[in-house]
Design a protein around this motif. Structure first.
Motif, PDB file in Angstrom:
ATOM      1  N   LEU A 125       0.851  -1.144   0.088  1.00  0.00           N
ATOM      2  CA  LEU A 125       0.105  -0.196   0.026  1.00  0.00           C
ATOM      3  C   LEU A 125       0.797   1.121   0.043  1.00  0.00           C
ATOM      4  O   LEU A 125       1.504   1.571   1.001  1.00  0.00           O
ATOM      5  CB  LEU A 125      -0.788  -0.016   1.273  1.00  0.00           C
ATOM      6  CG  LEU A 125      -1.622  -1.396   1.351  1.00  0.00           C
ATOM      7  CD1 LEU A 125      -2.426  -1.018   2.717  1.00  0.00           C
ATOM      8  CD2 LEU A 125      -2.708  -1.708   0.226  1.00  0.00           C
ATOM      9  N   SER A 135       2.034   5.382  -0.845  1.00  0.00           N
ATOM     10  CA  SER A 135       1.857   6.771  -0.004  1.00  0.00           C
ATOM     11  C   SER A 135       1.422   7.724  -1.170  1.00  0.00           C
ATOM     12  O   SER A 135       1.891   7.700  -2.157  1.00  0.00           O
ATOM     13  CB  SER A 135       2.943   7.086   0.684  1.00  0.00           C
ATOM     14  OG  SER A 135       3.364   6.144   1.873  1.00  0.00           O
ATOM     15  N   SER A 174      -2.607   7.032  -4.050  1.00  0.00           N
ATOM     16  CA  SER A 174      -2.645   5.731  -3.114  1.00  0.00           C
ATOM     17  C   SER A 174      -3.668   5.690  -2.175  1.00  0.00           C
ATOM     18  O   SER A 174      -4.430   4.658  -2.044  1.00  0.00           O
ATOM     19  CB  SER A 174      -1.327   5.353  -2.665  1.00  0.00           C
ATOM     20  OG  SER A 174      -0.163   5.376  -3.488  1.00  0.00           O
ATOM     21  N   GLY A 175      -3.953   6.853  -1.462  1.00  0.00           N
ATOM     22  CA  GLY A 175      -4.856   6.852  -0.477  1.00  0.00           C
ATOM     23  C   GLY A 175      -6.364   6.559  -0.981  1.00  0.00           C
ATOM     24  O   GLY A 175      -7.161   5.773  -0.348  1.00  0.00           O
ATOM     25  N   ILE A 223      -6.466   2.740  -1.592  1.00  0.00           N
ATOM     26  CA  ILE A 223      -6.404   1.888  -0.288  1.00  0.00           C
ATOM     27  C   ILE A 223      -8.000   1.972   0.072  1.00  0.00           C
ATOM     28  O   ILE A 223      -8.706   1.064   0.326  1.00  0.00           O
ATOM     29  CB  ILE A 223      -5.742   2.683   0.657  1.00  0.00           C
ATOM     30  CG1 ILE A 223      -4.319   2.369   0.425  1.00  0.00           C
ATOM     31  CG2 ILE A 223      -6.191   2.025   1.934  1.00  0.00           C
ATOM     32  CD1 ILE A 223      -3.174   2.957   1.405  1.00  0.00           C
ATOM     33  N   PRO A 283       1.408  -1.513   4.515  1.00  0.00           N
ATOM     34  CA  PRO A 283       1.722  -0.274   4.461  1.00  0.00           C
ATOM     35  C   PRO A 283       2.928   0.433   4.221  1.00  0.00           C
ATOM     36  O   PRO A 283       3.882  -0.203   4.846  1.00  0.00           O
ATOM     37  CB  PRO A 283       0.813   0.560   5.476  1.00  0.00           C
ATOM     38  CG  PRO A 283       1.045  -0.548   6.639  1.00  0.00           C
ATOM     39  CD  PRO A 283       1.125  -1.910   5.880  1.00  0.00           C
ATOM     40  N   SER A 290      -0.645   5.741   5.221  1.00  0.00           N
ATOM     41  CA  SER A 290      -1.261   4.757   4.529  1.00  0.00           C
ATOM     42  C   SER A 290      -1.712   3.271   5.577  1.00  0.00           C
ATOM     43  O   SER A 290      -2.641   2.780   5.244  1.00  0.00           O
ATOM     44  CB  SER A 290      -0.151   3.980   3.407  1.00  0.00           C
ATOM     45  OG  SER A 290       1.219   3.414   4.154  1.00  0.00           O
ATOM     46  N   GLU A 293      -5.036   4.748   6.866  1.00  0.00           N
ATOM     47  CA  GLU A 293      -5.890   4.662   5.744  1.00  0.00           C
ATOM     48  C   GLU A 293      -6.444   3.136   5.615  1.00  0.00           C
ATOM     49  O   GLU A 293      -7.644   3.115   5.720  1.00  0.00           O
ATOM     50  CB  GLU A 293      -5.488   5.126   4.338  1.00  0.00           C
ATOM     51  CG  GLU A 293      -5.118   6.807   4.276  1.00  0.00           C
ATOM     52  CD  GLU A 293      -6.558   7.563   4.138  1.00  0.00           C
ATOM     53  OE1 GLU A 293      -7.596   7.114   3.954  1.00  0.00           O
ATOM     54  OE2 GLU A 293      -6.568   8.540   4.663  1.00  0.00           O
ATOM     55  N   THR A 350       1.675   2.825  -5.941  1.00  0.00           N
ATOM     56  CA  THR A 350       1.977   3.916  -5.098  1.00  0.00           C
ATOM     57  C   THR A 350       1.965   5.052  -6.062  1.00  0.00           C
ATOM     58  O   THR A 350       2.078   4.801  -7.352  1.00  0.00           O
ATOM     59  CB  THR A 350       3.478   3.815  -4.382  1.00  0.00           C
ATOM     60  OG1 THR A 350       3.556   4.620  -3.616  1.00  0.00           O
ATOM     61  CG2 THR A 350       4.674   3.782  -5.426  1.00  0.00           C
ATOM     62  N   GLU A 390       9.011   2.585   1.714  1.00  0.00           N
ATOM     63  CA  GLU A 390       8.208   2.639   0.186  1.00  0.00           C
ATOM     64  C   GLU A 390       9.009   2.146  -0.816  1.00  0.00           C
ATOM     65  O   GLU A 390       8.574   1.058  -1.481  1.00  0.00           O
ATOM     66  CB  GLU A 390       7.802   4.221  -0.009  1.00  0.00           C
ATOM     67  CG  GLU A 390       6.992   4.326  -1.197  1.00  0.00           C
ATOM     68  CD  GLU A 390       6.637   5.679  -1.511  1.00  0.00           C
ATOM     69  OE1 GLU A 390       5.964   6.060  -2.589  1.00  0.00           O
ATOM     70  OE2 GLU A 390       7.249   6.713  -0.714  1.00  0.00           O
TER      71      GLU A 390
END
Length: 258
Positions: free
Chosen positions: A75, A77, A81-82, A85, A104, A109, A112, A134, A163
């Motif tokens: 997941l 950032s 990406s939000g 999610i 995450p 993330s 979220e 991402t 990440e």
């Protein structure tokens, strides 16, 4: 050619070509996805960055097209990406996806994912990740080399090491970006993590923690922005050069993905 969520999806074993310019429908630019037919596919989902509807379409397409039940999903950032999610959580609540484990890449993330009802686990080196998505700050058209880590998160996490680790570990990877970030001739800043240094600020004082207003990661590394004022001809070579410099821990260039 498959038509998915109003976007065009293409596969090619030949040299990767630029994502086509999206045809506008009214005031909304539909998302486009370009992928490589390889063991680790790199995809570029592009939409109008200023258009939240377009970004959501690209995020939705990413989940619908690439996430399958039982996957371990990285997941990412960033704003897109939000949205991905949140939509992934919606698919889980509907029951159209099951057994998803999220990894995450940041505190944001993770938050979220928890709000979306996604089961999460922390990233450790060697974690097997089936698919990851991402945001990217910018992507080089011909090579799909990307820059991440320019964003300074609201949580105060300037480190992008997790990440990048997730991105490099994933069997399949999707970058969700605005189309204007998919360019030839990248310029601007490349974030670089270095071992603790002293810096001489233009104002204030210098010291072992970098002087006034340093960016220090939770691992104790400092974040420097290496600025390029002219287009970079080859991001991959820049990455190789940075990795040879003593004291450099990591950088925000994602390249050489098999």
């Amino acid at each position: 050619m498959d038509a998915v969520a109003g976007a065009s999806v293409s596969s090619s074993s030949a040299r990767l070509r630029p994502c086509p310019r999206p045809r506008r429908i009214g005031n909304v630019a539909p998302a486009t996805v370009r992928r490589r037919s390889r063991r680790r596919a790199v995809t570029c989902a592009a939409a109008a960055d200023a258009d939240v509807v377009g970004l959501f379409d690209a995020a939705k397409l990413t989940v619908d097209r690439f996430v399958e039940s039982g996957m371990v999903v990285g997941l990412g950032s960033g704003p897109a990406s939000g949205l991905a999610i949140q939509y992934l959580g919606t698919r889980l609540r509907r029951g159209s996806l099951t057994g998803i484990l999220g990894i995450p890449s940041s505190t944001i993330s993770a938050s979220e994912a928890e709000k979306a009802g996604i089961q999460v686990s922390s990233y450790e080196e060697g974690t097997q990740i089936d698919f990851a998505f991402t945001d990217a700050d910018i992507i080089e058209e011909d090579t799909m080399t990307a820059v991440i880590g320019r964003r300074k998160t609201e949580s105060g996490e300037p480190s992008f090491m997790v990440e990048k680790g997730i991105v490099k570990s994933a069997d399949k990877l999707a970058f969700i970006i605005g189309h204007e970030k998919y360019v030839k001739g990248i310029e601007g800043s490349i974030p670089v993590l270095v071992k603790s240094v002293w810096r001489r600020p233009s104002i204030g004082t210098a010291g072992p923690l970098g002087g006034d207003f340093p960016l220090v990661t939770k691992e104790g590394h400092h974040v420097l922005d290496v600025i390029f004022t002219t287009p970079i001809p080859d991001l991959g070579k820049v990455a190789e050069s940075l990795e040879k410099i003593a004291g450099v821990v990591d950088h925000g260039i994602v390249s050489s993905i098999p």
